[in-house]
Design a protein around this motif. Sequence first.
Motif, PDB file in Angstrom:
ATOM      1  N   ASP A 145      -8.053  -1.896   7.379  1.00 44.08           N
ATOM      2  CA  ASP A 145      -9.132  -2.656   8.022  1.00 44.08           C
ATOM      3  C   ASP A 145     -10.145  -3.178   7.011  1.00 44.08           C
ATOM      4  O   ASP A 145     -10.683  -4.276   7.167  1.00 44.08           O
ATOM      5  N   LYS A 146     -10.435  -2.384   5.985  1.00 47.92           N
ATOM      6  CA  LYS A 146     -11.368  -2.835   4.942  1.00 47.92           C
ATOM      7  C   LYS A 146     -10.791  -4.029   4.180  1.00 47.92           C
ATOM      8  O   LYS A 146     -11.525  -4.937   3.768  1.00 47.92           O
ATOM      9  N   LEU A 147      -9.472  -4.037   4.010  1.00 51.70           N
ATOM     10  CA  LEU A 147      -8.827  -5.159   3.333  1.00 51.70           C
ATOM     11  C   LEU A 147      -8.834  -6.404   4.217  1.00 51.70           C
ATOM     12  O   LEU A 147      -9.074  -7.520   3.729  1.00 51.70           O
ATOM     13  N   VAL A 148      -8.567  -6.209   5.497  1.00 52.49           N
ATOM     14  CA  VAL A 148      -8.573  -7.333   6.444  1.00 52.49           C
ATOM     15  C   VAL A 148      -9.921  -8.040   6.432  1.00 52.49           C
ATOM     16  O   VAL A 148      -9.998  -9.276   6.517  1.00 52.49           O
TER      17      VAL A 148
ATOM     18  N   THR B 161      -1.797  -6.479   4.260  1.00 50.34           N
ATOM     19  CA  THR B 161      -1.218  -5.265   3.682  1.00 50.34           C
ATOM     20  C   THR B 161       0.206  -5.051   4.172  1.00 50.34           C
ATOM     21  O   THR B 161       0.478  -5.138   5.375  1.00 50.34           O
ATOM     22  N   LEU B 162       1.107  -4.755   3.251  1.00 54.01           N
ATOM     23  CA  LEU B 162       2.479  -4.365   3.566  1.00 54.01           C
ATOM     24  C   LEU B 162       2.644  -2.884   3.247  1.00 54.01           C
ATOM     25  O   LEU B 162       2.093  -2.396   2.255  1.00 54.01           O
ATOM     26  N   ILE B 163       3.402  -2.168   4.090  1.00 52.72           N
ATOM     27  CA  ILE B 163       3.674  -0.756   3.815  1.00 52.72           C
ATOM     28  C   ILE B 163       5.186  -0.528   3.793  1.00 52.72           C
ATOM     29  O   ILE B 163       5.949  -1.305   4.363  1.00 52.72           O
ATOM     30  N   PRO B 164       5.641   0.526   3.137  1.00 51.36           N
ATOM     31  CA  PRO B 164       7.086   0.803   3.075  1.00 51.36           C
ATOM     32  C   PRO B 164       7.655   1.149   4.445  1.00 51.36           C
ATOM     33  O   PRO B 164       6.928   1.424   5.404  1.00 51.36           O
TER      34      PRO B 164
ATOM     35  N   LEU C  24       0.835  -1.203   0.000  1.00 51.62           N
ATOM     36  CA  LEU C  24       0.000   0.000   0.000  1.00 51.62           C
ATOM     37  C   LEU C  24       0.867   1.249   0.000  1.00 51.62           C
ATOM     38  O   LEU C  24       1.685   1.457   0.903  1.00 51.62           O
ATOM     39  N   LEU C  25       0.681   2.086  -1.011  1.00 50.42           N
ATOM     40  CA  LEU C  25       1.328   3.400  -1.082  1.00 50.42           C
ATOM     41  C   LEU C  25       0.271   4.469  -0.904  1.00 50.42           C
ATOM     42  O   LEU C  25      -0.846   4.334  -1.398  1.00 50.42           O
ATOM     43  N   GLY C  26       0.617   5.559  -0.229  1.00 51.96           N
ATOM     44  CA  GLY C  26      -0.325   6.656  -0.034  1.00 51.96           C
ATOM     45  C   GLY C  26       0.262   7.700   0.892  1.00 51.96           C
ATOM     46  O   GLY C  26       1.468   7.688   1.177  1.00 51.96           O
ATOM     47  N   THR C  27      -0.577   8.589   1.380  1.00 52.16           N
ATOM     48  CA  THR C  27      -0.112   9.536   2.391  1.00 52.16           C
ATOM     49  C   THR C  27       0.260   8.763   3.650  1.00 52.16           C
ATOM     50  O   THR C  27      -0.111   7.593   3.823  1.00 52.16           O
ATOM     51  N   LYS C  28       0.952   9.418   4.569  1.00 46.95           N
ATOM     52  CA  LYS C  28       1.317   8.733   5.811  1.00 46.95           C
ATOM     53  C   LYS C  28       0.066   8.294   6.566  1.00 46.95           C
ATOM     54  O   LYS C  28       0.076   7.269   7.256  1.00 46.95           O
ATOM     55  N   PHE C  29      -1.033   9.040   6.406  1.00 45.72           N
ATOM     56  CA  PHE C  29      -2.272   8.683   7.091  1.00 45.72           C
ATOM     57  C   PHE C  29      -2.853   7.389   6.519  1.00 45.72           C
ATOM     58  O   PHE C  29      -3.284   6.510   7.250  1.00 45.72           O
ATOM     59  N   THR C  30      -2.844   7.280   5.207  1.00 43.73           N
ATOM     60  CA  THR C  30      -3.374   6.078   4.557  1.00 43.73           C
ATOM     61  C   THR C  30      -2.511   4.863   4.867  1.00 43.73           C
ATOM     62  O   THR C  30      -3.029   3.767   5.105  1.00 43.73           O
TER      63      THR C  30
ATOM     64  N   VAL D 146       7.508  -5.837  -3.281  1.00 42.97           N
ATOM     65  CA  VAL D 146       7.356  -7.112  -3.984  1.00 42.97           C
ATOM     66  C   VAL D 146       8.334  -8.145  -3.414  1.00 42.97           C
ATOM     67  O   VAL D 146       7.974  -9.308  -3.177  1.00 42.97           O
ATOM     68  N   ALA D 147       9.562  -7.712  -3.151  1.00 48.81           N
ATOM     69  CA  ALA D 147      10.566  -8.616  -2.575  1.00 48.81           C
ATOM     70  C   ALA D 147      10.147  -9.095  -1.185  1.00 48.81           C
ATOM     71  O   ALA D 147      10.508 -10.203  -0.759  1.00 48.81           O
ATOM     72  N   ALA D 148       9.350  -8.270  -0.488  1.00 48.48           N
ATOM     73  CA  ALA D 148       8.879  -8.613   0.858  1.00 48.48           C
ATOM     74  C   ALA D 148       7.635  -9.498   0.830  1.00 48.48           C
ATOM     75  O   ALA D 148       7.154  -9.913   1.886  1.00 48.48           O
ATOM     76  N   GLY D 149       7.093  -9.753  -0.381  1.00 49.18           N
ATOM     77  CA  GLY D 149       5.964 -10.661  -0.483  1.00 49.18           C
ATOM     78  C   GLY D 149       4.699 -10.088  -1.081  1.00 49.18           C
ATOM     79  O   GLY D 149       3.692 -10.800  -1.201  1.00 49.18           O
ATOM     80  N   ALA D 150       4.710  -8.826  -1.482  1.00 48.62           N
ATOM     81  CA  ALA D 150       3.510  -8.227  -2.078  1.00 48.62           C
ATOM     82  C   ALA D 150       3.245  -8.806  -3.461  1.00 48.62           C
ATOM     83  O   ALA D 150       4.143  -8.854  -4.308  1.00 48.62           O
ATOM     84  N   GLU D 151       2.026  -9.264  -3.681  1.00 41.59           N
ATOM     85  CA  GLU D 151       1.620  -9.812  -4.983  1.00 41.59           C
ATOM     86  C   GLU D 151       1.045  -8.733  -5.891  1.00 41.59           C
ATOM     87  O   GLU D 151       0.888  -8.936  -7.101  1.00 41.59           O
ATOM     88  N   GLY D 152       0.713  -7.607  -5.320  1.00 43.67           N
ATOM     89  CA  GLY D 152       0.182  -6.472  -6.058  1.00 43.67           C
ATOM     90  C   GLY D 152       0.417  -5.218  -5.243  1.00 43.67           C
ATOM     91  O   GLY D 152       0.746  -5.293  -4.050  1.00 43.67           O
ATOM     92  N   ILE D 153       0.261  -4.062  -5.868  1.00 42.21           N
ATOM     93  CA  ILE D 153       0.508  -2.783  -5.200  1.00 42.21           C
ATOM     94  C   ILE D 153      -0.712  -1.885  -5.362  1.00 42.21           C
ATOM     95  O   ILE D 153      -1.189  -1.654  -6.483  1.00 42.21           O
ATOM     96  N   ILE D 154      -1.199  -1.374  -4.230  1.00 39.13           N
ATOM     97  CA  ILE D 154      -2.299  -0.406  -4.251  1.00 39.13           C
ATOM     98  C   ILE D 154      -1.714   0.997  -4.393  1.00 39.13           C
ATOM     99  O   ILE D 154      -0.918   1.429  -3.560  1.00 39.13           O
TER     100      ILE D 154
END
Length: 230
Positions: free
Chosen positions: A136-139, A145-148, A122-128, A185-193
Amino acid sequence: MKTLGLIGGISWVSTAEYYKLINEGINQQLGGLNFVQCIIYSFNYADIVRNNESNNWESTLNMITQASLNLKQSGAEAIVLCANTMHKIADELEQNIQLPVIHIATETAHEIERKGLKTVGLLGTKFTMEFDFFKDKLVQHGIKTLIPGDDDRKFIHHTIADELGKGIFKPETKARYLSIIDELVAAGAEGIILGCTEIPLLISSQDTLVTLFDTVLIHSNAAIKFALGN
């Protein structure tokens, strides 16, 4: 056709993209001179940013609530918040105004499910990225969800505010985003939001082999479905 109420100006750059995509989508389905029936309330972005950066979400909720009530009074039958970050207050907003708020994270979760993925970055603002309102909606749909990392989150947040939200798209910024995507992706993400409505203006599916989820396009398609009663 149902009337949409768009809350925009957060930023104007992505609001223009919403308006374009929704109009094009309506026309693709209905043809002729058919386009979206909508009302747009566009904020001064600086006022919203000032609230959010000072953690004054109550003021943001009050501002968005009043704008949405104005749209409702003008005939809007659903609200489209033209920014991922604003969905932090989406559930409370829906209660306040007693109108459907088409939720960007819920619609993104449905799209991820359709692709059969279980882990996404998930990429976005620090809040997102750091708050739970999107994750939570994804859960709820069994999606992890993985974040940077911290430095990358700061970089993304800074460039969204100081570059992308102003319509500034630098090659070096794009390169850094693609590097961050590779790390996820290297950490296991299959897709990127692409979980900020300006990021799809910088990064596209032509730039990477990993599946990207363009939240502006996903959200716009959901708005089109509502407007047409699908």
